[in-house]
Design a protein around this motif. Structure first.
Motif, PDB file in Angstrom:
ATOM      1  N   CYS A   1      -0.132   3.453   3.602  1.00 29.24           N
ATOM      2  CA  CYS A   1       0.391   3.118   4.931  1.00 29.24           C
ATOM      3  C   CYS A   1       1.696   2.341   4.851  1.00 29.24           C
ATOM      4  O   CYS A   1       2.344   2.127   5.873  1.00 29.24           O
TER       5      CYS A   1
ATOM      6  N   HIS B   1      -4.819   0.374   0.116  1.00 21.61           N
ATOM      7  CA  HIS B   1      -5.794  -0.504   0.764  1.00 21.61           C
ATOM      8  C   HIS B   1      -7.169   0.158   0.657  1.00 21.61           C
ATOM      9  O   HIS B   1      -7.254   1.388   0.787  1.00 21.61           O
TER      10      HIS B   1
ATOM     11  N   CYS C   1       0.836  -1.193   0.000  1.00 18.14           N
ATOM     12  CA  CYS C   1       0.000   0.000   0.000  1.00 18.14           C
ATOM     13  C   CYS C   1       0.873   1.246   0.000  1.00 18.14           C
ATOM     14  O   CYS C   1       1.757   1.395   0.848  1.00 18.14           O
TER      15      CYS C   1
ATOM     16  N   CYS D   1      -7.436   2.424   3.425  1.00 18.21           N
ATOM     17  CA  CYS D   1      -6.619   3.639   3.304  1.00 18.21           C
ATOM     18  C   CYS D   1      -7.200   4.586   2.248  1.00 18.21           C
ATOM     19  O   CYS D   1      -7.034   5.797   2.337  1.00 18.21           O
TER      20      CYS D   1
HETATM   21 ZN   LIG Z   1      -2.736   1.045   3.453  1.00 20.35          ZN
END
Ligand SMILES: [Zn+2]
Ligand SMILES: [Zn+2]
Length: 244
Positions: free
Chosen positions: A195, A214, A192, A217
């Protein structure tokens, strides 16, 4: 998938002629015999490995959640640390059992489960059968819900995710990638770009830039974590440290 139909006698797997116990981080000895019939997670890990350190808080959270449901479950830390003091330091963060540092059984377990990189989490069922060597991936994807890691259970979870995914927007605009829209895409695995952690299955993805977020996210804000260099003799790709 790496599911094997091999049964293990837990006592012979985790104890030796000189030792029939595992340890807690306060020094207490816990008899291996007390683990028979439980769901066991063998957690191969080391402090010098950044992905191991990144995964640890997630595993601790999942551990407490699984135990709070009254499940017969235990995690056993199998350390690849280089010396007793780093083992002690790393293990002091963990609420579960460990093989003592430097124990000869470690090499045997590495070989038996063909451990090629860390962190690796091997799930062993109550009958001693190896359920999966990919428990880390399932914990990353589903958290404590992944327990008890059986194929049947994971299939059910997957179906739930698919149902949920239908409720997500097909495209999002996100400030971390303002140049293009991110498209809801089924991916195998990815890192990702929000993050920095690994992800599986659904992503909000820009194919042109190979940019992943994600769903959690992309659809809301999440905290940031960095990656570091691995230890000498190992190659760390941010997700796993492998022997070079
Ligand atoms: Zn993420
Ligand atoms: Zn793009």
């Amino acid at each position: 998938m790496a599911t094997e139909d091999v049964s293990h006698d837990l006592s012979s797997l985790l104890s030796s002629e000189e030792r029939d116990f595992l340890i807690r981080n306060n020094g207490d000895q816990v008899p291996v015999s007390g683990l028979v019939g439980k769901n066991i997670l063998l957690y191969f890990s080391a402090q010098w490995c950044p992905p191991c350190r990144a995964f640890l808080p997630k595993l601790i959270e999942a551990y407490h959640t699984i135990k709070a449901k009254g499940s017969a479950f235990e995690v056993i830390f199998i350390s690849s640390d280089r010396d007793q003091s780093t083992f002690d330091e790393f293990y002091s963060e963990m609420p579960w059992l460990a093989l003592p540092f430097g124990d000869g059984m470690k090499q045997i377990l590495d070989k038996k489960f063909k451990i090629e990189g860390i962190p690796t989490a091997v799930a062993i069922g109550p009958s001693g059968r190896t359920i999966t060597k990919e428990a880390r991936m399932h914990l990353t994807a589903y958290g404590a819900d992944a327990f008890p890691f059986t194929e049947e259970h994971l299939k059910k979870l997957e179906e739930e995710i698919e149902k949920k995914a239908k409720g997500w927007p097909e495209k999002v605009k996100h400030e971390l990638h303002s140049e293009h829209e991110l498209i809801r895409t089924k991916r195998s695995s990815y890192n990702c770009d929000g993050c920095g952690e690994s992800g599986y299955s659904w992503s909000f993805y820009c194919k042109e830039c190979d940019f992943d977020l994600h769903p959690k996210c992309a659809l809301k804000e999440d905290e940031d974590t960095g990656t570091e260099k691995g230890k000498e003799g190992f190659i760390c790709d941010g997700d796993v440290c492998r022997k070079a």
